[in-house]
Design a protein around this motif. Sequence first.
Motif, PDB file in Angstrom:
ATOM      1  N   SER A 110     -41.067 -15.421  68.486  1.00 40.83           N
ATOM      2  CA  SER A 110     -41.465 -14.695  67.275  1.00 40.83           C
ATOM      3  C   SER A 110     -40.301 -13.888  66.707  1.00 40.83           C
ATOM      4  CB  SER A 110     -42.665 -13.791  67.562  1.00 40.83           C
ATOM      5  OG  SER A 110     -42.382 -12.893  68.612  1.00 40.83           O
ATOM      6  N   TRP A 112     -38.072 -14.751  64.690  1.00 44.56           N
ATOM      7  CA  TRP A 112     -37.903 -14.985  63.245  1.00 44.56           C
ATOM      8  C   TRP A 112     -38.569 -13.861  62.441  1.00 44.56           C
ATOM      9  CZ3 TRP A 112     -42.614 -15.051  61.105  1.00 44.56           C
ATOM     10  CH2 TRP A 112     -43.682 -15.464  61.903  1.00 44.56           C
ATOM     11  N   ALA A 113     -39.686 -13.320  62.932  1.00 44.34           N
ATOM     12  CA  ALA A 113     -40.407 -12.272  62.207  1.00 44.34           C
ATOM     13  C   ALA A 113     -39.638 -10.956  62.225  1.00 44.34           C
ATOM     14  CB  ALA A 113     -41.803 -12.067  62.795  1.00 44.34           C
ATOM     15  N   SER A 117     -37.305 -12.706  58.701  1.00 47.12           N
ATOM     16  CA  SER A 117     -38.312 -12.240  57.740  1.00 47.12           C
ATOM     17  C   SER A 117     -38.191 -10.754  57.442  1.00 47.12           C
ATOM     18  CB  SER A 117     -39.715 -12.533  58.276  1.00 47.12           C
ATOM     19  OG  SER A 117     -39.939 -13.917  58.301  1.00 47.12           O
ATOM     20  N   PHE A 124     -36.025 -16.630  54.683  1.00 46.37           N
ATOM     21  CA  PHE A 124     -36.911 -17.389  55.556  1.00 46.37           C
ATOM     22  C   PHE A 124     -37.332 -18.658  54.841  1.00 46.37           C
ATOM     23  CE2 PHE A 124     -41.009 -18.734  57.112  1.00 46.37           C
ATOM     24  CZ  PHE A 124     -40.828 -18.690  58.479  1.00 46.37           C
ATOM     25  N   PRO A 125     -37.331 -19.794  55.507  1.00 44.21           N
ATOM     26  CA  PRO A 125     -36.930 -20.023  56.889  1.00 44.21           C
ATOM     27  C   PRO A 125     -35.414 -19.964  57.056  1.00 44.21           C
ATOM     28  CG  PRO A 125     -37.594 -22.086  55.864  1.00 44.21           C
ATOM     29  CD  PRO A 125     -37.843 -21.003  54.861  1.00 44.21           C
ATOM     30  N   TYR A 129     -30.971 -23.119  63.379  1.00 39.47           N
ATOM     31  CA  TYR A 129     -31.119 -22.666  64.765  1.00 39.47           C
ATOM     32  C   TYR A 129     -30.142 -23.518  65.565  1.00 39.47           C
ATOM     33  CZ  TYR A 129     -35.389 -19.719  64.762  1.00 39.47           C
ATOM     34  OH  TYR A 129     -36.308 -18.715  64.603  1.00 39.47           O
ATOM     35  N   SER A 143     -40.746 -20.889  68.707  1.00 38.45           N
ATOM     36  CA  SER A 143     -40.523 -20.425  67.330  1.00 38.45           C
ATOM     37  C   SER A 143     -41.339 -21.256  66.343  1.00 38.45           C
ATOM     38  CB  SER A 143     -39.039 -20.530  66.965  1.00 38.45           C
ATOM     39  OG  SER A 143     -38.253 -19.694  67.766  1.00 38.45           O
ATOM     40  N   SER A 147     -44.436 -19.614  64.139  1.00 35.62           N
ATOM     41  CA  SER A 147     -44.242 -19.629  62.690  1.00 35.62           C
ATOM     42  C   SER A 147     -45.289 -20.478  61.973  1.00 35.62           C
ATOM     43  CB  SER A 147     -42.838 -20.131  62.332  1.00 35.62           C
ATOM     44  OG  SER A 147     -42.648 -20.114  60.934  1.00 35.62           O
ATOM     45  N   ASN A 151     -47.138 -18.677  59.259  1.00 38.02           N
ATOM     46  CA  ASN A 151     -46.607 -19.022  57.936  1.00 38.02           C
ATOM     47  C   ASN A 151     -46.955 -20.425  57.447  1.00 38.02           C
ATOM     48  OD1 ASN A 151     -45.000 -16.532  57.806  1.00 38.02           O
ATOM     49  ND2 ASN A 151     -43.763 -17.493  59.399  1.00 38.02           N
ATOM     50  N   PRO A 155     -39.806 -22.222  61.225  1.00 37.33           N
ATOM     51  CA  PRO A 155     -38.990 -21.050  60.907  1.00 37.33           C
ATOM     52  C   PRO A 155     -37.534 -21.398  60.626  1.00 37.33           C
ATOM     53  CG  PRO A 155     -39.187 -21.229  63.264  1.00 37.33           C
ATOM     54  CD  PRO A 155     -40.013 -22.351  62.665  1.00 37.33           C
ATOM     55  N   TYR A 156     -37.226 -22.679  60.641  1.00 39.25           N
ATOM     56  CA  TYR A 156     -35.859 -23.134  60.448  1.00 39.25           C
ATOM     57  C   TYR A 156     -35.854 -24.399  59.593  1.00 39.25           C
ATOM     58  CZ  TYR A 156     -37.784 -25.040  64.796  1.00 39.25           C
ATOM     59  OH  TYR A 156     -38.624 -25.559  65.749  1.00 39.25           O
TER      60      TYR A 156
END
Length: 170
Positions: A110, A112-113, A117, A124-125, A129, A143, A147, A151, A155-156
């Motif tokens: 998590s 990424w959050a 973000s 984002f994304p 990575y 991840s 995500s 979302n 996330p990537y």
Amino acid sequence: EALEAIDSVQWIPQAGVKRIRAMTSDRNDWCISRQRKWGVPIPVFYRKDTGEPLVTEETLRHVIELVREKGSDAWFDLPVEDLLPESLKAEASNLDKGEDTMDVWFDSGSSWAGVVSAREELSFPADLYLEGSDQHRGWFQSSLLTSVAVNGCAPYKTVLTHGFVLDEKG
């Protein structure tokens, strides 16, 4: 949804898509808690008389502020009454704090959050990575799952995996 999100990502090398797709499609349910004496605590209280959990927006806000001030060890170091908001302090003698911690893959998955973000200068994304191929089962997958759950997307945009360098002894 996770399998669809995998197809929206550029995988370098291309073989990475087959690897993560197989690992994700065969994944069992994910228990995000661990029973350890270290890690990021799950801030839940339990009533001594019934075993019923107590977690509210108010208790979470209070614990978040304590962790910001004192670090995550505050959960382990402070007595229950100090971990409770003022409105619940009278119930402290009938409450135990939970001892479970977050699975480290949920924690890192998590990120990424808390990074992409949360920072205005990032978008984002994430564009990329980058990690070793062992992370298809680890960080890339955790991840992806967190995500997609929050979302509805990966996330990537691109995942690049590299090999490993070993010395003459392996």
